[in-house]
Scaffold this active site. Structure first.
Site, PDB file in Angstrom:
ATOM      1  CG  PHE A  40      -1.683  -1.099   1.123  1.00  0.00           C
ATOM      2  CD1 PHE A  40      -3.282  -1.092   0.869  1.00  0.00           C
ATOM      3  CD2 PHE A  40      -1.766  -1.926   1.409  1.00  0.00           C
ATOM      4  CE1 PHE A  40      -4.080  -1.849   0.455  1.00  0.00           C
ATOM      5  CE2 PHE A  40      -2.726  -3.497   1.503  1.00  0.00           C
ATOM      6  CZ  PHE A  40      -3.946  -3.609   0.961  1.00  0.00           C
ATOM      7  CG  HIS A 126      -5.726  -3.792   9.104  1.00  0.00           C
ATOM      8  ND1 HIS A 126      -4.478  -3.465   8.983  1.00  0.00           N
ATOM      9  CD2 HIS A 126      -5.479  -3.057  10.539  1.00  0.00           C
ATOM     10  CE1 HIS A 126      -2.992  -2.513   9.709  1.00  0.00           C
ATOM     11  NE2 HIS A 126      -4.685  -2.101  11.396  1.00  0.00           N
TER      12      HIS A 126
END
Length: 254
Positions: A40, A126
């Protein structure tokens, strides 16, 4: 100690693993990049190309939900084709050997489970992008079902068939509460281990990034394996800034 070369780093890591009774890996996106899943934050990572959609925006806007699902379906081939890499397989080998009671992960790709770590022992901070849930009643939906509805309705994200609330990938978005059970289990594992392996994480996303330091404060040794420096390197007993797959390949076993 920062390893000067891969060989010395692997040798020191092997010594730490051999002497440890309870090892807890803490993994981030870097462990999955060799599996074809982009990370990311690094240059060229997902967030350099498109900003994440916050949870409150997803809930409030049909357009945001449409865009979120459009992005997810665009990644389906990548996630569907990914197989566990050398890092995943090495941790699974330590798990099978009884050295690893559980893996704490920031990842959402299901690769630890696919490598052989029991789903009940993968603590997903997550969430998981390989399936979806209603944000209201928590009913589970498979990605393919959501995709069929999405395409049949001309690119409109579907609502829950049970309660009509929005359906979202089973991940934790920005602004969404962290999963309490996962956070509690991660806390217990961090407090009880004598070696934590922080692998492939930038260690900047909080509160998840606090677990390596929690383990350290509770007396554990800390090894950080990440190609880039992290803010916690100066607290680690060993830092290896070489390729994760190459570093962990000697521990894959048969």
């Amino acid at each position: 100690m920062i390893a000067k070369d891969l060989q010395s780093g692997v040798e020191r890591l092997g010594e730490m693993i051999a002497s440890a009774r309870k090892i807890v890996p803490f993994t981030g996106a870097g462990i999955s990049t060799e599996c074809g899943i982009p990370d990311f934050r690094s240059p060229g990572g997902i967030w350099t190309k498109q900003q994440p959609i916050p949870y409150d925006e997803f809930v409030a806007s049909q357009e945001a939900r449409n865009e979120a699902w459009k992005r997810r379906f665009a990644m389906q081939e990548t996630f569907g084709a990914a197989r566990p890499g050398r890092g995943h397989r090495a941790l699974a080998a330590l798990y099978r050997a009884g050295k690893v009671p559980g893996v704490i992960t920031q990842n959402i790709d299901n690769l630890h489970q696919n490598s052989g770590v029991g789903a009940e022992d993968v603590i997903e901070l997550h969430g998981n992008t390989t399936f979806a849930r209603c944000i209201g009643c928590r009913k589970r939906f498979e990605i393919e079902w959501v995709r069929e509805k999405f395409e049949a309705d001309g690119g409109v994200a579907p609502s829950c068939s049970a309660c009509d609330d929005p359906i979202k990938t089973a991940t934790v978005s920005f602004g969404e509460a962290m999963p309490e059970a996962a956070m509690q289990r991660a806390t217990e594992l961090s407090q009880g281990c004598d070696l934590m392996l922080a692998i492939g994480s930038s260690l900047v996303v909080w509160p998840a990034a606090g677990f390596p330091m929690l383990a350290k404060r509770c007396g554990a040794k800390l090894a950080i394996i990440n190609i880039q420096p992290t803010d916690q390197d100066d607290q680690a007993d060993l830092v290896i800034r070489f390729d994760i797959g190459e570093t962990l390949a000697p521990f894959v076993g048969n």
